[in-house]
Design an enzyme around this catalytic site. Sequence first.
Site, PDB file in Angstrom:
ATOM      1  N   GLU A   1       7.080 -11.182  14.158  1.00  8.81           N
ATOM      2  CA  GLU A   1       6.678 -11.775  15.387  1.00  8.81           C
ATOM      3  C   GLU A   1       7.535 -13.240  15.412  1.00  8.81           C
ATOM      4  OE1 GLU A   1       2.850 -12.567  17.996  1.00  8.81           O
ATOM      5  OE2 GLU A   1       2.794 -11.427  15.853  1.00  8.81           O
TER       6      GLU A   1
ATOM      7  N   ARG B   1       0.845  -1.172  -0.038  1.00 14.77           N
ATOM      8  CA  ARG B   1       0.021   0.217  -0.070  1.00 14.77           C
ATOM      9  C   ARG B   1       0.881   1.320  -0.070  1.00 14.77           C
ATOM     10  NH1 ARG B   1      -2.094  -4.150   2.664  1.00 14.77           N
ATOM     11  NH2 ARG B   1      -0.951  -3.714   4.357  1.00 14.77           N
TER      12      ARG B   1
END
Length: 176
Positions: free
Chosen positions: A96, A59
């Site tokens: 993560e 984006r």
Amino acid sequence: MDRIKDAIRTIPDYPKPGIMFRDVTTLLGDAGAFRAAVDAMVQPHAGKKIDKVAGIEARGFILGGAVAHQLSVGFVPVRKKGKLPWQTIGQSYELEYGVDEVEIHVDAVEKGERVLVVDDLIATGGTAEAAILLLRQAGAEVVGCSFVIDLPELGGARRLEKLGVKVASLVAFEGE
């Protein structure tokens, strides 16, 4: 900024339970809100010496391309590893669960060029930090980062500011 914030869709429990996903595709589809967001991202930098805008996949390509156009400067795509067709340099960053890497072409920036980094959202700041380090490795001076959305509880903006980079966001949402 209410128009911008109102144009962002929130999707609960995506991509996993407890996450409130902030979807800018609805903002991009609203011509007035999209224009307002791009104008607001450009405004602090109008008239300043910026040579290029670097947009972070994916984006950030849309927003960064529009910002670069408005500033009349070049655009640098910061892509995930293996997506660019020519010689690249890369910077890894922690996820993560694991490690990823972003790349730019070796000739994307020239030494000393002043670059603005753009993306839709700043959360933990790992990808944006990798983009900043990568651009610096290529010889650029990162003059700032601009995001539509900040998730301040996740600390990404503070992380980038510790690198000496000014961070601007249009709206903030609490939580993840």
